[in-house]
Design an enzyme around this catalytic site. Sequence first.
Site, mmCIF file in Angstrom:
data_model
loop_
_atom_site.group_PDB
_atom_site.id
_atom_site.type_symbol
_atom_site.label_atom_id
_atom_site.label_comp_id
_atom_site.label_asym_id
_atom_site.label_seq_id
_atom_site.Cartn_x
_atom_site.Cartn_y
_atom_site.Cartn_z
ATOM 1 N N LYS A 239 0.834 -1.209 0.000
ATOM 2 C CA LYS A 239 0.000 0.000 0.000
ATOM 3 C C LYS A 239 0.864 1.253 0.000
ATOM 4 O O LYS A 239 0.568 2.226 -0.707
ATOM 5 C CB LYS A 239 -0.938 -0.023 1.208
ATOM 6 C CG LYS A 239 -1.977 -1.135 1.129
ATOM 7 C CD LYS A 239 -2.663 -1.399 2.470
ATOM 8 C CE LYS A 239 -3.570 -2.624 2.386
ATOM 9 N NZ LYS A 239 -4.170 -2.980 3.707
ATOM 10 N N GLN B 61 -5.219 -1.636 9.872
ATOM 11 C CA GLN B 61 -4.792 -2.913 9.314
ATOM 12 C C GLN B 61 -5.265 -4.049 10.232
ATOM 13 O O GLN B 61 -4.964 -4.068 11.419
ATOM 14 C CB GLN B 61 -3.269 -2.953 9.171
ATOM 15 C CG GLN B 61 -2.738 -4.212 8.497
ATOM 16 C CD GLN B 61 -3.126 -4.303 7.035
ATOM 17 O OE1 GLN B 61 -3.112 -3.312 6.321
ATOM 18 N NE2 GLN B 61 -3.455 -5.503 6.577
ATOM 19 N N ASP C 125 -11.596 2.124 3.864
ATOM 20 C CA ASP C 125 -11.778 0.670 3.825
ATOM 21 C C ASP C 125 -13.261 0.312 3.791
ATOM 22 O O ASP C 125 -13.622 -0.843 3.527
ATOM 23 C CB ASP C 125 -11.124 0.022 5.054
ATOM 24 C CG ASP C 125 -9.892 -0.793 4.684
ATOM 25 O OD1 ASP C 125 -9.679 -1.017 3.477
ATOM 26 O OD2 ASP C 125 -9.152 -1.197 5.594
#
Length: 921
Positions: A42, A86, A111
């Site tokens: 990322k 995460q 997300d």
Amino acid sequence: QVRERLKKQVVEMTERFPGFRPGLAILQVGNRDDSNLYINMKLKAAAEIGISANHIKLPNTATEADVLKCIASLNGDPAVHGFIVQLPLDSDKPINTEKITNAVAPEKDVDGLSSINAGKLSRGDLGDCFIPCTPKGCMELIRQTGVQVAGKRAVVIGRSKIVGAPMHDLLLWNNATVTTCHSKTSTLAEEVGKADILVVAAGKAEMVKGEWIKPGAIVIDCGINHVPDSTKPSGKRVVGDVAYSTAKEKASYITPVPGGVGPMTVAMLMQSTVESAQRFLEKFQPGKWNIQYNQLSLKIPVPSDIEISQSCVPKPIDQVAREIGLLPDEVELYGQTKAKVHLSTLKRLKNQPDGKYIVVTGITPTPLGEGKSTTTVGLVQALGAHLHQNVFACVRQPSQGPTFGIKGGAAGGGYCQVVPMEEFNLHLTGDIHAVTAANNLVAAAVDARIFHELTQTDQALYNRMVPSVNGVRKFSDIQIRRLRKLGINKTDPTALTKEEVNLFVRLDIDPGTITWQRVLDTNDRFLRKITIGQSPTEKGFSRMAQFDITVSSEVMAVLALSDGLDDMKKRLGRMVVASSKRGEPVTADDLGVTGALAVLMKDAVKPNLMQTLEGTPVFVHAGPFANIAHGNSSVLADKIALKLVGKEGFVVTEAGFGADIGMEKFFNIKCRYSGLRPHVVVLVATVRALKMHGGGPAVTAGVPLPKEYMEENLQLLAKGCSNLNKQIQNARMFGVPVVVAVNAFKTDTKAELALVVQLAKEAGAFDAVECTHWAEGGKGAVALARAVQRASQAPSNFRFLYNVELPVVDKIRLIAQQIYGARDIELLPEAQEKVALYTKQGFGNLPICMAKTHLSLSHDPEQKGAPTGFILPIRDIRASVGAGFLYPLVGTMSTMPGLPTRPCFYDIDLDPVSGEVNGLF
């Protein structure tokens, strides 16, 4: 293709808004290898596209509270547009993942995992939510085939919150007919065989067989599974949830594993971050605040200041902080209406361009004042609430001496106030008390040191100053500095010779040279001269001393001129308190008190955030005297405010007393040390003061104005405009455009106001404007605000009046002749001695801070108008070495005011039921 498109979009953003970049934050808990791998992918993609990515890593000992605190900080950071946590959270402590994902601000949840975004997606609000990155990537892959989704039969295998459930919703709202299958579906092969579009996210290796698939179907495989493979060095290989080798024979399009959905997921994270940044730009233009202003309810006649203040309901100060772009961890709340702002803000905004810098000053005033503070507040209310500019006021904190004495409060007046005024005028956040404590610690250290040196031998002093602790003697850091200053390069306390010990322990302060006084923030005339040391325990050591008002302390001037904690500490250490019997300066650092002073002042150095009646932000910070000090608010407040308002914004600060004092010191002292350059001078004038300068009767506080001030008298007014003319010339001498604000009173006539405007323009003002802000708030200063806007675009060729390297006498003479109109100066014997002393001690290159009356351009308060040809007497010269200036004393003045016959505190009371402050400030 997605990445290339995003690259172009980011370039377009940065070209349109220089200095702006989309920001992505990735919060990780622990150190899992697979998480590290995904995060690196990322970060690499973000760097390629031009997104500013920040990886925040918490240890695996982090608690749920630690994670939530970090999330709160990132939620409030305007530089972060996309923010992901995460998963999984690799912590030794129990953490509720659902609680964590829902703590992410929905507008930053790129997300798409929060309940709010999931709910919007399930409801079909696709344009107002973030979609989880894997389903979003799957949809993009389907679109790339060119096949229309609408009307197709889609099957989704899996119902996880991350892929299956949102994929179902996404296909449904793109008008497909969707079936979701899962582990309990009994006819899975049959359902798969009906699918035009098949998305598999089951987490089971090669579960879907090729023969199940409908010929020509689009197959999206989201699975990542490891199966044994002896041919691989690792002994395993990665496969998807679909048996790829047979499925590709039936499908028209199929994603491989690895290399299919995975890279698209990362690309969609980047796309969502860019989309979030675009939404941010649409809602919040960089440098443009989204601020809520308060509506004034104007009354005629205008009520008392405290009635107006208490009728206003201020915004919560944390709301003000958010509106102007401060982050939660940069703000330290002191109740609901005031807060301290951390100096870390300056570091964060260091690349932000400064706004326009405006200083408000005035003509030579009457004892009543001419409304500089009111005009400062009125101007910022006009620029902010009425012209919708980013604008900050930066003002001094008032001393409680004048507040309870003769002057009253300093929060402005009428409908132009800093609120709540009682908080502003009283303790605020305790900065003045910190200055009092620090100042008096130095005073105590001076007398204690003299006492101990008089009563002890060198060795006894040394043993107490460098004691043996557990058999070990060690110098402190400040003692090492003292040794270096003495030229002794030793660090072992046992290695000093007797001569070196004598030099180290004895400052040999000459009591007759002590310039450091004790302070108190109360007007008390009986402390102007006192005798200290009369107790028998002081063994006969007594001397004459005095108390000054706290705001006259050099510690206050240091606070106002420091540009950070380190600079403040150095300035505190450089403060000279006396001379030794050898004629050498004795400093706070020599006394060993520097570190303690810095600790006492560590919170005071942070500017105080408040607001005006109309909801514009205000920094209230520092309050140095305007005669023996420079009379301006802090450098730090101005610097932070200039960054917060941005390139097109305005910071309006006020200089104490008239332009000959506060403005001159603002330019020659404050701007010299801060490096800031002003764009406009706003010069406040009143008909009342100009009539006084034209020969009108004396104006006295607490006494009704004579009739000359209540009736039209153009001749008297025109004569008094000589003072206005001179102060305009004083401002223009520094190369800065001048806008005259004619502060209108109800007794002024139209002809009088028009005459002042006319004569101001003829004298060289960029513009002159009649103002009615006291009665109308910001609305009454809109014309002034527009004039300031225009003037800020005009050329400004700022220059100092003198070079600091000139001899002390020459610098004083330049100020006297150029600013005051004197023919020359006369140094009395004591002043002559000080010039020689300070030059010898190395302080001759400091700027000059003239301490004279504010009631006349000359040294004589009775001389009004613009006197010329006089000789300016310099009685004495003193040094504020830490603050960084010499201050010549012109005539006599007191640094400890007294209470009048009828002090202001007669009118102040507290309601014991409501707890509200009543009366007048």
